[in-house]
Design a protein around this motif. Sequence first.
Motif, PDB file in Angstrom:
ATOM      1  N   LEU A 104       0.832  -1.217   0.000  1.00  0.00           N
ATOM      2  CA  LEU A 104       0.000   0.000   0.000  1.00  0.00           C
ATOM      3  C   LEU A 104       0.859   1.257   0.000  1.00  0.00           C
ATOM      4  N   CYS A 105       1.912   1.233   0.797  1.00  0.00           N
ATOM      5  CA  CYS A 105       2.810   2.395   0.854  1.00  0.00           C
ATOM      6  C   CYS A 105       3.508   2.611  -0.487  1.00  0.00           C
ATOM      7  N   LYS A 106       3.960   1.528  -1.101  1.00  0.00           N
ATOM      8  CA  LYS A 106       4.605   1.632  -2.412  1.00  0.00           C
ATOM      9  C   LYS A 106       3.630   2.196  -3.444  1.00  0.00           C
ATOM     10  N   TYR A 107       2.417   1.681  -3.443  1.00  0.00           N
ATOM     11  CA  TYR A 107       1.392   2.186  -4.360  1.00  0.00           C
ATOM     12  C   TYR A 107       1.150   3.677  -4.124  1.00  0.00           C
ATOM     13  N   SER A 108       1.052   4.064  -2.859  1.00  0.00           N
ATOM     14  CA  SER A 108       0.813   5.471  -2.520  1.00  0.00           C
ATOM     15  C   SER A 108       1.952   6.348  -3.020  1.00  0.00           C
ATOM     16  N   LEU A 109       3.173   5.892  -2.833  1.00  0.00           N
ATOM     17  CA  LEU A 109       4.339   6.650  -3.283  1.00  0.00           C
ATOM     18  C   LEU A 109       4.364   6.783  -4.798  1.00  0.00           C
ATOM     19  N   GLU A 110       4.087   5.700  -5.479  1.00  0.00           N
ATOM     20  CA  GLU A 110       4.108   5.706  -6.951  1.00  0.00           C
ATOM     21  C   GLU A 110       2.975   6.518  -7.565  1.00  0.00           C
ATOM     22  N   ASN A 111       1.931   6.767  -6.802  1.00  0.00           N
ATOM     23  CA  ASN A 111       0.773   7.499  -7.315  1.00  0.00           C
ATOM     24  C   ASN A 111       0.610   8.869  -6.662  1.00  0.00           C
ATOM     25  N   ASN A 112       1.733   9.415  -6.210  1.00  0.00           N
ATOM     26  CA  ASN A 112       1.765  10.761  -5.628  1.00  0.00           C
ATOM     27  C   ASN A 112       0.750  10.950  -4.501  1.00  0.00           C
ATOM     28  N   LYS A 113       0.642   9.965  -3.663  1.00  0.00           N
ATOM     29  CA  LYS A 113      -0.250  10.037  -2.504  1.00  0.00           C
ATOM     30  C   LYS A 113       0.551   9.768  -1.228  1.00  0.00           C
ATOM     31  N   GLN A 114       1.698  10.451  -1.133  1.00  0.00           N
ATOM     32  CA  GLN A 114       2.600  10.262  -0.001  1.00  0.00           C
ATOM     33  C   GLN A 114       1.932  10.523   1.340  1.00  0.00           C
ATOM     34  N   GLU A 115       0.902  11.353   1.338  1.00  0.00           N
ATOM     35  CA  GLU A 115       0.212  11.677   2.591  1.00  0.00           C
ATOM     36  C   GLU A 115      -0.501  10.466   3.193  1.00  0.00           C
ATOM     37  N   LEU A 116      -0.653   9.400   2.427  1.00  0.00           N
ATOM     38  CA  LEU A 116      -1.295   8.187   2.940  1.00  0.00           C
ATOM     39  C   LEU A 116      -0.325   7.249   3.651  1.00  0.00           C
ATOM     40  N   ILE A 117       0.971   7.427   3.428  1.00  0.00           N
ATOM     41  CA  ILE A 117       1.958   6.491   3.968  1.00  0.00           C
ATOM     42  C   ILE A 117       1.957   6.491   5.491  1.00  0.00           C
ATOM     43  N   GLU A 118       1.997   7.652   6.108  1.00  0.00           N
ATOM     44  CA  GLU A 118       2.018   7.693   7.571  1.00  0.00           C
ATOM     45  C   GLU A 118       0.749   7.099   8.192  1.00  0.00           C
ATOM     46  N   PRO A 119      -0.454   7.433   7.687  1.00  0.00           N
ATOM     47  CA  PRO A 119      -1.648   6.787   8.252  1.00  0.00           C
ATOM     48  C   PRO A 119      -1.653   5.260   8.077  1.00  0.00           C
ATOM     49  N   ILE A 120      -1.120   4.766   6.976  1.00  0.00           N
ATOM     50  CA  ILE A 120      -1.053   3.320   6.760  1.00  0.00           C
ATOM     51  C   ILE A 120      -0.146   2.685   7.808  1.00  0.00           C
ATOM     52  N   THR A 121       1.061   3.221   7.941  1.00  0.00           N
ATOM     53  CA  THR A 121       2.007   2.637   8.897  1.00  0.00           C
ATOM     54  C   THR A 121       1.525   2.814  10.334  1.00  0.00           C
ATOM     55  N   ASP A 122       0.915   3.949  10.636  1.00  0.00           N
ATOM     56  CA  ASP A 122       0.381   4.165  11.984  1.00  0.00           C
ATOM     57  C   ASP A 122      -0.736   3.174  12.304  1.00  0.00           C
ATOM     58  N   SER A 123      -1.597   2.914  11.336  1.00  0.00           N
ATOM     59  CA  SER A 123      -2.709   1.975  11.554  1.00  0.00           C
ATOM     60  C   SER A 123      -2.196   0.568  11.835  1.00  0.00           C
ATOM     61  N   ILE A 124      -1.207   0.139  11.083  1.00  0.00           N
ATOM     62  CA  ILE A 124      -0.647  -1.196  11.295  1.00  0.00           C
ATOM     63  C   ILE A 124       0.039  -1.274  12.655  1.00  0.00           C
ATOM     64  N   ALA A 125       0.836  -0.272  12.978  1.00  0.00           N
ATOM     65  CA  ALA A 125       1.532  -0.261  14.271  1.00  0.00           C
ATOM     66  C   ALA A 125       0.545  -0.253  15.428  1.00  0.00           C
ATOM     67  N   LEU A 126      -0.498   0.541  15.324  1.00  0.00           N
ATOM     68  CA  LEU A 126      -1.509   0.604  16.381  1.00  0.00           C
ATOM     69  C   LEU A 126      -2.233  -0.733  16.519  1.00  0.00           C
ATOM     70  N   TYR A 127      -2.598  -1.340  15.407  1.00  0.00           N
ATOM     71  CA  TYR A 127      -3.293  -2.624  15.454  1.00  0.00           C
ATOM     72  C   TYR A 127      -2.418  -3.689  16.108  1.00  0.00           C
ATOM     73  N   ILE A 128      -1.174  -3.770  15.691  1.00  0.00           N
ATOM     74  CA  ILE A 128      -0.253  -4.763  16.255  1.00  0.00           C
ATOM     75  C   ILE A 128      -0.057  -4.518  17.746  1.00  0.00           C
ATOM     76  N   SER A 129       0.167  -3.267  18.129  1.00  0.00           N
ATOM     77  CA  SER A 129       0.458  -2.978  19.547  1.00  0.00           C
ATOM     78  C   SER A 129      -0.758  -3.190  20.444  1.00  0.00           C
ATOM     79  N   THR A 130      -1.949  -2.963  19.939  1.00  0.00           N
ATOM     80  CA  THR A 130      -3.135  -3.105  20.787  1.00  0.00           C
ATOM     81  C   THR A 130      -3.784  -4.481  20.703  1.00  0.00           C
ATOM     82  N   ASN A 131      -3.572  -5.195  19.603  1.00  0.00           N
ATOM     83  CA  ASN A 131      -4.270  -6.470  19.419  1.00  0.00           C
ATOM     84  C   ASN A 131      -3.373  -7.704  19.372  1.00  0.00           C
TER      85      ASN A 131
END
Length: 71
Positions: free
Chosen positions: A27-54
């Motif tokens: 998802l991050c690679k796709y976001s970077l390749e499609n000029n949607k860099q602003e999505l990278i941090e929310p993607i990584t934050d969501s995964i980190a939060l899910y892993i840490s809480t669940n």
Amino acid sequence: RVLKEMFSDGHTNWGRIATLFAFGAALCKYSLENNKQELIEPITDSIALYISTNKSNWIRQQNGWVGFFLF
């Protein structure tokens, strides 16, 4: 939704954890390749939060991230 669906049957294993990170990386690679860099941090934050809480207890029970490398 993808995070919840991956583990909806209640089973956790290293394959699913690795798949989650691979999906996030794609998802991050796709976001970077499609000029949607602003999505990278929310993607990584969501995964980190899910892993840490669940999944942090499960990861600890498997000898932490060392357990992943032993797997």
